[in-house]
Every structure is written in C-alpha cells, then in structure tokens.
Scaffold this motif. Sequence first.
Motif, PDB file in Angstrom:
ATOM      1  N   LEU A 140       3.041  10.025  43.593  1.00  0.00           N
ATOM      2  CA  LEU A 140       2.709   9.368  44.861  1.00  0.00           C
ATOM      3  C   LEU A 140       3.848   8.531  45.417  1.00  0.00           C
ATOM      4  O   LEU A 140       3.873   8.194  46.592  1.00  0.00           O
ATOM      5  CB  LEU A 140       1.445   8.501  44.716  1.00  0.00           C
ATOM      6  CG  LEU A 140       0.187   9.182  45.252  1.00  0.00           C
ATOM      7  CD1 LEU A 140      -0.107  10.446  44.510  1.00  0.00           C
ATOM      8  CD2 LEU A 140      -0.979   8.257  45.242  1.00  0.00           C
ATOM      9  N   ASP A 141       4.792   8.157  44.555  1.00  0.00           N
ATOM     10  CA  ASP A 141       5.943   7.409  45.049  1.00  0.00           C
ATOM     11  C   ASP A 141       7.124   8.329  45.308  1.00  0.00           C
ATOM     12  O   ASP A 141       8.234   7.867  45.552  1.00  0.00           O
ATOM     13  CB  ASP A 141       6.340   6.325  44.037  1.00  0.00           C
ATOM     14  CG  ASP A 141       5.207   5.344  43.808  1.00  0.00           C
ATOM     15  OD1 ASP A 141       4.733   4.765  44.800  1.00  0.00           O
ATOM     16  OD2 ASP A 141       4.785   5.165  42.659  1.00  0.00           O
ATOM     17  N   GLY A 142       6.874   9.625  45.216  1.00  0.00           N
ATOM     18  CA  GLY A 142       7.939  10.590  45.509  1.00  0.00           C
ATOM     19  C   GLY A 142       8.982  10.699  44.416  1.00  0.00           C
ATOM     20  O   GLY A 142      10.090  11.164  44.665  1.00  0.00           O
ATOM     21  N   ILE A 143       8.654  10.245  43.208  1.00  0.00           N
ATOM     22  CA  ILE A 143       9.613  10.393  42.108  1.00  0.00           C
ATOM     23  C   ILE A 143       9.248  11.646  41.328  1.00  0.00           C
ATOM     24  O   ILE A 143       8.279  11.666  40.564  1.00  0.00           O
ATOM     25  CB  ILE A 143       9.642   9.147  41.206  1.00  0.00           C
ATOM     26  CG1 ILE A 143      10.022   7.945  42.071  1.00  0.00           C
ATOM     27  CG2 ILE A 143      10.649   9.327  40.056  1.00  0.00           C
ATOM     28  CD1 ILE A 143       9.939   6.631  41.368  1.00  0.00           C
ATOM     29  N   GLY A 144       9.990  12.690  41.578  1.00  0.00           N
ATOM     30  CA  GLY A 144       9.729  13.987  40.961  1.00  0.00           C
ATOM     31  C   GLY A 144      10.788  14.326  39.946  1.00  0.00           C
ATOM     32  O   GLY A 144      11.627  13.493  39.598  1.00  0.00           O
TER      33      GLY A 144
END
Lengths: 202, 241
Positions: free
Chosen positions: A113-117
Amino acid sequence: MSPTSLDELIDALRCLPGVGPKSAQRMAYHLLQRDQRGAERLSKALSHALRVLRHCARCNTFCEGEVCERCASSRRDSRLLCVVEMPVDLAMLEQTHAYQGLYYVLMGRLSPLDGIGPRELGLEKLIARASDGTVEEVILATNFTNEGEVTAHTIGELLRARGLKVSRIARGLPVGGELEHSDTGTIAQALLERRPTQEPSG
Amino acid sequence: MASPRQRVDQQPGFILHSIPYRETSLIVEALTREHGRVALIAKGARRPHSTLRGLLMAFQPLWLDWSGGGELKTLIRAEWQGGQPLLTGRALLCGYYLNELLVKLLAREDAHPALFSGYAEVLRDLSQGQATEPLLRRFELRLLRELGYGLDLEHEAATGLPIRPEAAYVYDIERGFVPVNPTEGGAAGVSGRVLQNMAREAFTDPETQQQAKLLLRRLLNHYLGGQPLQSRRVFMELQEL
C-alpha cells in the motif's frame, strides 16, 4: 551567524524522524549555544560516514569496504543465509549466539500500500546473493507483521523456485512466557501453528 | 451533526492501513461497521511496550473505541476479537488489494454495514485458504454496488430486455450492457452467459473468471479516476521476477 544559515540548520534537522519545527529549533540552539564541540563532532562524523559507508556487496548492510567483516570471515557457515529486515534485527540475532551462518539485510520490507515493491527493495540483489551456489538454506527472519509476512512469502516463493531450501523462523510464546500474561493474538497463532511433540529417541 | 466530544465504544472494525505519525504514534485508517472508513490517531502505538503494538494489525477483527468530532479521531482502545488465522501468502497479497480499493474508493465516515459484512466474510474465506479469484470478483461487484455504481447484469441497456446468454455485450459506463453488433467486429466484449454467472456471483468457470476480471478491472480503474493501484503493481512486479 546570519539568520539564513540558522534557518537552514533548523530546516536540515527536520529531516530526522519525529523531529518537527519546535524540536529542530531546540536542537539547533543547543548545538550552537551550549555544545559547539559536540556540533563540530556531529558534523564531522556525519560527513565522514556519508563518505566512507556503503552497502556490503554480499549482505547489503552498512560497511566501509567492499565486503563487511562478517561476510569475509571464514568462521561463518556460508551454507546458511538468514534474511532480516534491518541492521537492528541482525544485531538481535547475533546476540543470541545461536547462529553461525551469514545474513542478508533487506533494509526495509515490502509494503504494497505504500508502493514499496520488489524493485524498491532490490530483491534481485538478494536473489543473486542466494543463488551463488554455496547457499543451501535461506532462513526468513522478517518480522511477524503483515508486511514482514508478505516479504517472507514473496522471497520464499522466489527462492524455492530456484531450488533453494527455505525456512521461516518459528512464531509462538516467548521463552519463559506464561499463557496468563500473553496477548490473545499470539496464543491464538501458537495454537494454530502447534506441532506434534517429539517422541523420545532410542 | 457530530458533536466535538463524540465518543464511540466497542465498534467492530478492521485496520486498512497505518502510517507512522510523529515519534511514537500511528495514524490508522479503519473500516468500521457503523461509521465506515475513519482515520484514527493511535497515540504511543509505536512505543516498545505499548498495548496497541501488535494489536493494530490489518485483516484482524477488532473492537475500537475512539473520541473526537473532527476528521482525525483519537483511538482510545482496541480489543482483539480473534477467531481468525492470520493471512499468509497469496491470500495476504489479495488482502492488501482489497484494503487499497477501500482506502481509495470509500469516502470517509460513510457507513456501509453490508460492505463491512462482505469484507469480514471475504477475509475469513481468504484466511481459510479458499480460491482467491472468485472471492475477489464477488467483493469487487459488491463494492461497486455499495458505492452506487452497481451493474445491471440481467437487462440490456435501452431495451430493458433480459440478457441473452448467447449474445456478446460491451459495457457503456453511462448506459449499461449494450449488445455488440456482430458485423462491427472490434472489441470482443463480454458474453451474456458470463453476465448471468456474475449476477449469481458464480465465478468458478474459467471463461467467467477471465472476462469478469477484465470487466471489473476496467470499471474500477474508471472509478479510481486514474489513481494507480500500488498493490496491483507490486503483484505484477512479483510475477516478473
């Protein structure tokens, strides 16, 4: 000192986690008024660290050379690789004196959800490290939060697909823990993840 | 109208997302049964011995107490309701996707009790290891319906005639399902049979799964107004590795 450089200092201090305008101002006045030597030391240490520190080519933690001392040590069992989120986690595992293998420090965790992939976390580097031919087992020691769990699952899938043995540290009651004083979530999960007791051998 | 000292007790809820706030606190987005999506500040929740630490985890049923009338309320207490295994693996990734949809599509403090029950149900089913795709599709359909964007899966637009299983349709956001003129070619559309399955929330056969997924993705993207879904991107990146 001109007010602009003072403002600049206050503003710069705000990059620290949990430091708002008020605390930044207090820190700046303290450094300038009460502890100029401390301020000098801080400034030198900071610029020195920035200049010499980098990520170990093998375990990704901070070190000064190409490879950190631990990774270069011949006393370590290079067949075991333990994956942790942060350097503090590595330090905790080291304190146990129960592990002789090597580490890989992610320097974070997946957080969809925080865009840390996987790209932000640099998982390719871990894959390359774990597939060096020497590593036989990867131990996933990320936190037991949802983020830690999703990170462990992902890494597990990726490494298993490459023929590595993958294990996850156990979860349950703490050593010396009493049911009466434990939180319900932990007890519930410990029940779900119960395992058969070992038959006495011989 | 909410009074400034409004207090809510023992409200069933789930944490959707949390972000660190100041040194030791968290701001959590929660989905609650009677108050919809609310933003709560959990003071001191990141202190090492906080009772809230470890409790404010997403996907777990909680009871929440809070006070305050503004947009950001103060969490007073959270209680673990339990009875559900933690999500793991693929189910956990799906959970993140659902949470992102709810955070991005639901307006704050808009109660949707039916959606809340649907969400609790899908989490329970995910935690029990049921096939993820049908669960996601069912939830997406329910979400659209609750938001007021419900699809009429049983009637053709304009004519109001029942959907014919053998026909192909395209969805017009303004009007509804319009039969594709076979001579026109172009977009393949969705088969009437798939729409009938969707109306029954039956997502088991492969054709329905595939077409429903594409149709719902297009609709959700439309209502998201171009906001990208981070969880979807992360999921796709994982497939590439």
